[in-house]
Design a protein around this motif. Structure first.
Motif, PDB file in Angstrom:
ATOM      1  N   SER A  38       0.869  -1.188   0.000  1.00 17.18           N
ATOM      2  CA  SER A  38       0.000   0.000   0.000  1.00 17.18           C
ATOM      3  C   SER A  38       0.900   1.230   0.000  1.00 17.18           C
ATOM      4  O   SER A  38       1.848   1.315   0.771  1.00 17.18           O
ATOM      5  N   LYS A  39       0.586   2.167  -0.865  1.00 14.67           N
ATOM      6  CA  LYS A  39       1.468   3.329  -1.048  1.00 14.67           C
ATOM      7  C   LYS A  39       0.840   4.609  -0.506  1.00 14.67           C
ATOM      8  O   LYS A  39      -0.376   4.732  -0.455  1.00 14.67           O
ATOM      9  N   GLU A  40       1.696   5.557  -0.161  1.00 15.33           N
ATOM     10  CA  GLU A  40       1.196   6.875   0.225  1.00 15.33           C
ATOM     11  C   GLU A  40       1.460   7.855  -0.902  1.00 15.33           C
ATOM     12  O   GLU A  40       2.586   8.279  -1.124  1.00 15.33           O
ATOM     13  N   GLY A  41       0.398   8.163  -1.648  1.00 18.74           N
ATOM     14  CA  GLY A  41       0.539   9.133  -2.730  1.00 18.74           C
ATOM     15  C   GLY A  41       0.252  10.540  -2.252  1.00 18.74           C
ATOM     16  O   GLY A  41       0.931  11.490  -2.631  1.00 18.74           O
ATOM     17  N   CYS A  42      -0.788  10.680  -1.427  1.00 16.10           N
ATOM     18  CA  CYS A  42      -1.209  12.024  -1.046  1.00 16.10           C
ATOM     19  C   CYS A  42      -1.365  12.173   0.466  1.00 16.10           C
ATOM     20  O   CYS A  42      -1.155  13.249   1.005  1.00 16.10           O
ATOM     21  N   GLY A  43      -1.779  11.118   1.129  1.00 12.92           N
ATOM     22  CA  GLY A  43      -2.010  11.199   2.573  1.00 12.92           C
ATOM     23  C   GLY A  43      -3.278  11.948   2.935  1.00 12.92           C
ATOM     24  O   GLY A  43      -3.522  12.236   4.109  1.00 12.92           O
ATOM     25  N   SER A  44      -4.118  12.218   1.943  1.00  7.19           N
ATOM     26  CA  SER A  44      -5.321  13.000   2.217  1.00  7.19           C
ATOM     27  C   SER A  44      -6.580  12.428   1.572  1.00  7.19           C
ATOM     28  O   SER A  44      -7.568  13.130   1.415  1.00  7.19           O
ATOM     29  N   GLY A  45      -6.538  11.171   1.156  1.00  7.78           N
ATOM     30  CA  GLY A  45      -7.753  10.545   0.626  1.00  7.78           C
ATOM     31  C   GLY A  45      -8.064  10.880  -0.812  1.00  7.78           C
ATOM     32  O   GLY A  45      -9.173  10.621  -1.281  1.00  7.78           O
ATOM     33  N   ASP A  46      -7.084  11.396  -1.542  1.00  3.33           N
ATOM     34  CA  ASP A  46      -7.372  11.852  -2.902  1.00  3.33           C
ATOM     35  C   ASP A  46      -6.876  10.938  -4.017  1.00  3.33           C
ATOM     36  O   ASP A  46      -7.312  11.068  -5.153  1.00  3.33           O
ATOM     37  N   CYS A  47      -5.932  10.022  -3.729  1.00  2.81           N
ATOM     38  CA  CYS A  47      -5.298   9.303  -4.847  1.00  2.81           C
ATOM     39  C   CYS A  47      -5.614   7.811  -4.905  1.00  2.81           C
ATOM     40  O   CYS A  47      -5.442   7.182  -5.947  1.00  2.81           O
ATOM     41  N   GLY A  48      -5.997   7.215  -3.795  1.00  8.68           N
ATOM     42  CA  GLY A  48      -6.343   5.789  -3.787  1.00  8.68           C
ATOM     43  C   GLY A  48      -5.159   4.832  -3.749  1.00  8.68           C
ATOM     44  O   GLY A  48      -5.353   3.616  -3.752  1.00  8.68           O
ATOM     45  N   ALA A  49      -3.938   5.353  -3.691  1.00  9.36           N
ATOM     46  CA  ALA A  49      -2.765   4.460  -3.700  1.00  9.36           C
ATOM     47  C   ALA A  49      -2.678   3.610  -2.432  1.00  9.36           C
ATOM     48  O   ALA A  49      -2.007   2.586  -2.414  1.00  9.36           O
ATOM     49  N   CYS A  50      -3.365   4.037  -1.391  1.00 12.12           N
ATOM     50  CA  CYS A  50      -3.301   3.345  -0.091  1.00 12.12           C
ATOM     51  C   CYS A  50      -4.524   2.461   0.140  1.00 12.12           C
ATOM     52  O   CYS A  50      -4.755   2.034   1.273  1.00 12.12           O
ATOM     53  N   VAL A  59     -11.386   1.178   1.789  1.00 10.24           N
ATOM     54  CA  VAL A  59     -11.078   2.440   2.470  1.00 10.24           C
ATOM     55  C   VAL A  59      -9.699   2.924   2.043  1.00 10.24           C
ATOM     56  O   VAL A  59      -8.862   2.141   1.597  1.00 10.24           O
ATOM     57  N   CYS A  60      -9.502   4.222   2.225  1.00 13.41           N
ATOM     58  CA  CYS A  60      -8.161   4.792   2.073  1.00 13.41           C
ATOM     59  C   CYS A  60      -7.475   4.630   3.431  1.00 13.41           C
ATOM     60  O   CYS A  60      -7.897   5.269   4.414  1.00 13.41           O
ATOM     61  N   SER A  61      -6.435   3.814   3.493  1.00 17.33           N
ATOM     62  CA  SER A  61      -5.822   3.543   4.801  1.00 17.33           C
ATOM     63  C   SER A  61      -5.099   4.757   5.355  1.00 17.33           C
ATOM     64  O   SER A  61      -4.811   4.805   6.549  1.00 17.33           O
TER      65      SER A  61
HETATM   66  S1  FES Z   1      -2.389   8.105   0.102  1.00 14.84           S
HETATM   67 FE1  FES Z   1      -3.690   9.023  -1.372  1.00 14.84          FE
HETATM   68  S2  FES Z   1      -5.672   8.387  -0.768  1.00 14.84           S
HETATM   69 FE2  FES Z   1      -4.375   7.616   0.775  1.00 14.84          FE
END
Ligand code: FES
Ligand code: FES
Length: 162
Positions: A38-50, A59-61
């Protein structure tokens, strides 16, 4: 700050970890449990990488606090393949070249599998709509959608009694 002990299930196995009350589940999965798929692309729920599954819900973790995993069931990209056998969604991503850098791929695969688990015969529009919360900066979405449609067809065939 004293740490919180959390007892949970991750990819079918019982797991316990200590975390801060403010830790995200994504950080604990990656940094404490070594599940770095699971990756952290944005940390704010916007990218879905997590994207992960929590009690069967996508869920967005990065938006889930780690203590919220107490007593719950977590499924990550690491649990999608069965041993060395790729899930059809993973296999079709490879066959359709539906990834380049791969950063977004775990999130797409977890999300696509969640769709096909509940809707085995989605239309292309339904696939695109379902995956709208997952962003890819390099592959473009057509190959990803084609891979998911192909995986859906494979899964339907697998499920059809001979
Ligand atoms: S890191 Fe982008 S939605 Fe969670
Ligand atoms: S493959 Fe690079 S961001 Fe999607």
């Amino acid at each position: 700050m004293s740490k919180i002990r959390v007892s949970t299930t991750v990819n079918g196995d019982h797991a316990e970890f200590l975390c801060e009350s403010t830790s995200s589940l994504l950080d604990v999965l990656r940094d404490t449990m070594g599940l770095t798929g699971s990756k952290e692309g944005c940390g704010s729920g916007d990218c879905g990488a997590c994207t992960i599954m929590l009690d069967g819900e996508m869920v967005c973790s990065c938006l889930v606090l780690a203590p919220e995993a107490e007593g719950r069931t977590v499924a990550t990209i690491e649990g999608v393949a069965e041993g060395s056998v790729l899930h059809p969604v993973q296999q079709k991503f490879l066959e359709h070249a539906a990834l380049q850098c791969g950063f977004c791929t775990p999130g797409f695969i977890v999300a696509a599998k969640a769709l096909l688990d509940r809707n085995p015969n989605p239309t292309e529009a339904e696939v695109r709509y379902w995956l709208a919360g997952n962003l890819c900066r390099c592959t473009g979405y057509d190959k990803i959608v084609r891979a998911v449609m192909a995986a859906a067809a494979d899964l339907r065939q697998e499920r059809t009694p001979a």
